[in-house]
Design a protein around this motif. Structure first.
Motif, PDB file in Angstrom:
ATOM      1  N   LEU A 133       0.827  -1.198   0.000  1.00 20.84           N
ATOM      2  CA  LEU A 133       0.000   0.000   0.000  1.00 20.84           C
ATOM      3  C   LEU A 133       0.856   1.240   0.000  1.00 20.84           C
ATOM      4  O   LEU A 133       2.036   1.200   0.311  1.00 20.84           O
ATOM      5  N   ILE A 134       0.230   2.346  -0.370  1.00 20.67           N
ATOM      6  CA  ILE A 134       0.884   3.648  -0.366  1.00 20.67           C
ATOM      7  C   ILE A 134       0.348   4.422   0.824  1.00 20.67           C
ATOM      8  O   ILE A 134      -0.868   4.589   0.954  1.00 20.67           O
ATOM      9  N   VAL A 135       1.238   4.870   1.692  1.00 26.45           N
ATOM     10  CA  VAL A 135       0.831   5.659   2.859  1.00 26.45           C
ATOM     11  C   VAL A 135       0.546   7.079   2.385  1.00 26.45           C
ATOM     12  O   VAL A 135       1.409   7.740   1.819  1.00 26.45           O
ATOM     13  N   THR A 136      -0.701   7.549   2.617  1.00 28.15           N
ATOM     14  CA  THR A 136      -1.096   8.880   2.168  1.00 28.15           C
ATOM     15  C   THR A 136      -1.095   9.897   3.302  1.00 28.15           C
ATOM     16  O   THR A 136      -0.963  11.092   3.048  1.00 28.15           O
ATOM     17  N   LYS A 137      -1.241   9.443   4.529  1.00 19.78           N
ATOM     18  CA  LYS A 137      -1.243  10.358   5.669  1.00 19.78           C
ATOM     19  C   LYS A 137      -0.709   9.624   6.884  1.00 19.78           C
ATOM     20  O   LYS A 137      -1.066   8.482   7.134  1.00 19.78           O
ATOM     21  N   MET A 138       0.164  10.296   7.644  1.00 20.75           N
ATOM     22  CA  MET A 138       0.749   9.690   8.845  1.00 20.75           C
ATOM     23  C   MET A 138       0.283  10.447  10.076  1.00 20.75           C
ATOM     24  O   MET A 138       0.397  11.668  10.136  1.00 20.75           O
TER      25      MET A 138
END
Length: 79
Positions: free
Chosen positions: A18-23
């Motif tokens: 997956l691509i992390v969009t917000k941390m």
């Protein structure tokens, strides 16, 4: 890439990319890029892990996100 099975019905299994969009401090927001749920937005919580080994004379706890940075992967994981 996920390191453990979190929710099989949503497609969050071991090896899911997956691509992390917000941390955030306690949760990650991401978009699935592999598997049957491609494009779905998911939230990954930070979990507490406690070892179950009885030989350790003390208890300790580790809090971490169950993901790993993945620039390259083995042939077995890509299949």
């Amino acid at each position: 890439m996920l390191l453990r099975n979190l929710d099989i019905t949503v497609g969050l299994c071991n090896g899911t990319r997956l691509i992390v969009t917000k941390m955030g401090r306690y949760v990650l927001k991401g978009r699935v890029i592999s598997g049957s749920n491609v494009g779905e937005k998911v939230y990954i919580p930070r979990l507490s892990l406690t070892p179950s080994d009885t030989r350790i004379p003390f208890k300790f706890q580790r809090r971490q996100f169950l993901i790993s940075l993945c620039f390259a992967m083995t042939i077995n994981k890509s299949q």
